[in-house]
Design an enzyme around this catalytic site. Structure first.
Site, PDB file in Angstrom:
ATOM      1  N   ASN B 396       0.819  -1.194   0.000  1.00  0.00           N
ATOM      2  CA  ASN B 396       0.000   0.000   0.000  1.00  0.00           C
ATOM      3  C   ASN B 396       0.864   1.261   0.000  1.00  0.00           C
ATOM      4  O   ASN B 396       0.973   1.950  -1.010  1.00  0.00           O
ATOM      5  CB  ASN B 396      -0.937  -0.036   1.210  1.00  0.00           C
ATOM      6  CG  ASN B 396      -1.974   1.065   1.177  1.00  0.00           C
ATOM      7  OD1 ASN B 396      -1.845   2.023   0.435  1.00  0.00           O
ATOM      8  ND2 ASN B 396      -3.001   0.931   1.981  1.00  0.00           N
ATOM      9  N   ASP B 397       1.518   1.509   1.107  1.00  0.00           N
ATOM     10  CA  ASP B 397       2.258   2.761   1.228  1.00  0.00           C
ATOM     11  C   ASP B 397       3.366   2.901   0.183  1.00  0.00           C
ATOM     12  O   ASP B 397       3.651   3.997  -0.272  1.00  0.00           O
ATOM     13  CB  ASP B 397       2.877   2.870   2.624  1.00  0.00           C
ATOM     14  CG  ASP B 397       1.798   2.947   3.691  1.00  0.00           C
ATOM     15  OD1 ASP B 397       0.715   3.464   3.378  1.00  0.00           O
ATOM     16  OD2 ASP B 397       2.043   2.487   4.808  1.00  0.00           O
ATOM     17  N   VAL B 398       3.963   1.766  -0.215  1.00  0.00           N
ATOM     18  CA  VAL B 398       5.115   1.858  -1.113  1.00  0.00           C
ATOM     19  C   VAL B 398       4.712   2.189  -2.552  1.00  0.00           C
ATOM     20  O   VAL B 398       5.558   2.404  -3.395  1.00  0.00           O
ATOM     21  CB  VAL B 398       5.961   0.558  -1.109  1.00  0.00           C
ATOM     22  CG1 VAL B 398       6.543   0.324   0.261  1.00  0.00           C
ATOM     23  CG2 VAL B 398       5.150  -0.621  -1.579  1.00  0.00           C
ATOM     24  N   VAL B 399       3.391   2.211  -2.830  1.00  0.00           N
ATOM     25  CA  VAL B 399       2.940   2.622  -4.159  1.00  0.00           C
ATOM     26  C   VAL B 399       2.018   3.833  -4.049  1.00  0.00           C
ATOM     27  O   VAL B 399       1.238   4.099  -4.950  1.00  0.00           O
ATOM     28  CB  VAL B 399       2.202   1.476  -4.903  1.00  0.00           C
ATOM     29  CG1 VAL B 399       3.190   0.390  -5.269  1.00  0.00           C
ATOM     30  CG2 VAL B 399       1.064   0.914  -4.075  1.00  0.00           C
ATOM     31  N   SER B 437       1.107   3.044   7.553  1.00  0.00           N
ATOM     32  CA  SER B 437       1.260   4.419   7.992  1.00  0.00           C
ATOM     33  C   SER B 437      -0.082   5.107   8.167  1.00  0.00           C
ATOM     34  O   SER B 437      -0.141   6.263   8.517  1.00  0.00           O
ATOM     35  CB  SER B 437       2.102   5.194   6.981  1.00  0.00           C
ATOM     36  OG  SER B 437       1.421   5.244   5.753  1.00  0.00           O
TER      37      SER B 437
END
Lengths: 109, 473
Positions: B396-399, B437
């Site tokens: 999720n957060d990394v994209v 996050s």
């Protein structure tokens, strides 16, 4: 040798070792970060040797108890660090033929 | 006796050489496996040779030597046996917390050496005592801090503990601990010195706890890496006290290597180490969560699979959700079907995918994915724009494109994978929940993005069947 000289030699050792550690790690691909963290975790397990020395020289019950704990924890660090690192690294195998072998059912629970 | 002393000393030399050489070999995938074996031999050798010390113990310890040796063997068997069993049986997804646990044990061992040096009757100089105190402080913090990190990663402690004035309290505990350490050194020859030493170690353990409890689970890998460096440093310092150069070298090498590794990890998450340790990530996020509430599109697993089957290039972005669902094997099965159909498939790994840098690589390797199909972020990020399909699984957060565009986002500035630039994006996800996050992800609402809801294992099974069905007909 004077105490001052011993101390200075110790500082030399620390300095050179610090550079060595930096050099060893500095050009590592990120895929190896976790195994390497685990590997360096294994390396500092050498503290077990210090704990063994302390336990061998123990002359009171307190020292024996603390020394025993120290050796036990240190041995855990060494063996655990080795086993975990070995398991991680064993998985890095190069692919000559990607789609040939049957799928490993990697899902171990 | 002189000869024995030489053998013990030289064994340390050989061992530290083998350990450093092994570590060096571990830094390349080609030689890595032999690296740990090399280091292992070095360790075995030095531990075995350290038993020669029993012939040259101090006079005070002579009457106890038999008991001491029995205790030593018992401790080695119990500690090593337990850790070996645990390390072998634990699931690959749980590796980060195991590293934390074993690292904490090392810190504890260093602290134990420090306890003996501080309370023992030996005539130790003030300089050495101060080094002992420093090593004891760092080792104890590493022990208690690593245990907290382990508890957090193992899901035994879910919420960061924060309260007003926490930094002041932490600073006070830390200063008090240092004061106690200095007192323990000053009172070393007095009968009351032991009490100060005891209080000092309690304070040091408390420091590690105070330092770690406010840090959220997402930052734990950085924290573990930092404690790994701590333990190395503590071992090095205790090595000085024990006059053992092998400990000094091995400890300091790990201390500096671990520090560098920590910095690299923190950089991968676009955070500085002080930021990780002293700021409370995620506190300011509540306000930003209310964005434009568009509806995300969703498609069925088989539709998504069909699209990928007829695409020419697919990039897969795996995240921790994939590992939680234990679906790596299924994923690789699906990938092999795509490859057989002539699709060019690559894996794109964010530096902090999984729970640690490189963790996802390990998990994929476990499923048999060859490492030359796996690309680092920097190597693949430009390829997304020419890619037909990006398949995001449990990440999720990394994209999250907000990291590039939205200055108010807490993850702004974090390097991300440009999955949103692909012509079509599929996201396999259990629901619309937010990532680690707790930041909303605008990617999910983009026009070129469709969600495939469901457990990764179940969705991938359906995808495998769908592709098999296509080639059968």
């Amino acid at each position: 040798m004077s105490t001052a000289m011993t101390f200075v030699i110790a500082l030399y050792i620390f300095m050179l070792a610090a550079f060595t550690g930096y050099e060893v790690i500095s050009r590592v691909p990120s895929i190896l970060h976790t195994p390497l963290m685990s590997g360096s975790n294994f390396v500092h397990g050498i503290v077990v040797v210090g704990a063994l020395g302390a336990l061998f020289n123990a002359s009171s019950v307190l020292e024996q108890v603390v020394g025993f704990l120290g050796v036990m924890l240190g041995a855990g660090n060494v063996v655990g660090g080795y086993v975990v690192t070995d398991r991680m690294l064993a998985m890095f195998k190069p692919s000559t033929k990607p789609a040939a072998s049957a799928p490993a059912s990697g899902a171990k629970s | 006796m002189i000869l024995l002393a030489y053998i013990v000393a030289l064994s340390g030399l050989i061992a530290s050489g083998l350990l450093v050489y092994g570590l060096k070999r571990m830094s390349s995938p080609v030689t890595a496996v032999s690296g740990i074996v090399t280091a292992g031999w070095g360790m075995l050798f030095v531990v075995a040779a350290s038993f020669l010390q029993i012939f040259s113990v101090s006079d005070a310890a002579q009457p106890h030597i038999v008991v001491n040796v029995i205790l030593a063997v018992l401790a080695l068997v119990i500690g090593g046996g337990w850790a070996g069993w645990k390390g072998r049986s634990v699931a690959m997804t749980a590796m980060p917390q195991m590293v934390a646990l074993f690292n904490g044990m090392g810190g504890g061992a260093a602290a134990a050496v420090s306890v003996i040096a501080l309370t023992g009757p030996k005539d130790t100089g003030v300089g050495q005592l101060l080094v002992t105190v420093a090593g004891g402080l760092i080792g104890s913090m590493s022990l208690s801090g690593s245990l907290i990190a382990w508890a957090k990663l193992d899901g035994r402690m879910n919420k960061p503990i924060r309260f007003g004035g926490q930094r002041i309290v932490n600073a006070a505990v830390f200063m008090l601990t240092i004061l106690l350490g200095v007192m323990a050194v000053a009172q070393y020859h007095q009968p009351g010195g032991g009490l100060f030493a005891l209080l000092f170690f309690i304070g040091a353990l408390l420091c590690g706890i105070c330092m770690t409890v406010p840090i959220g689970g997402a930052d734990m890998p950085v924290v573990i890496s930092l404690y790994n460096a701590f333990t190395g440093l503590a071992v090095g310092l205790e090595g000085y006290v024990m006059a053992d150069p092998a400990l000094m070298i091995a400890g300091m090498v790990v201390g500096s290597a671990g520090t560098l590794l920590t910095v690299m990890m923190a950089k991968g998450m676009n955070r500085s180490i002080t930021n990780v340790l002293f700021s409370n990530f995620g506190e300011a996020t509540a306000a930003t969560a209310s964005g434009p509430q568009k509806e995300a599109k969703s498609v069925s697993a088989s539709d998504a699979a069909t699209t990928m089957r007829y695409a020419s290039t697919v990039i897969i972005v795996p995240g921790y959700g994939l590992a939680v669902a234990q679906a790596q094997g299924k994923l690789y099965e699906f990938v092999k079907l795509l490859q057989a159909a002539g699709v060019d498939v690559k894996f794109a790994i964010h530096p902090v995918a999984g729970r640690m840098p490189g963790h996802m690589n390990v998990l994929l390797a476990e499923a048999g994915v060859p490492y030359d199909m796996i690309y680092d972020m920097d190597d693949i990020n430009d390829s997304f724009a020419d890619t037909d399909v990006a398949l995001v699984i449990g990440a999720n957060d990394v994209v999250n494109p907000s990291a590039r565009t939205d200055k108010s986002s807490p993850i702004y500035g974090m390097p991300i994978l440009n999955a949103d630039k692909a012509r079509q994006v599929f996201v396999i996800k259990r629901g619309m929940g937010m990532g680690y996050s707790a930041v909303q992800n605008p990617l999910f609402f983009q026009d070129n993005c469709a969600m495939v809801f469901g457990d990764a294992q179940a969705v991938l099974s359906k995808m495998v069947e769908a592709v098999k069905g296509l080639s059968a007909s």
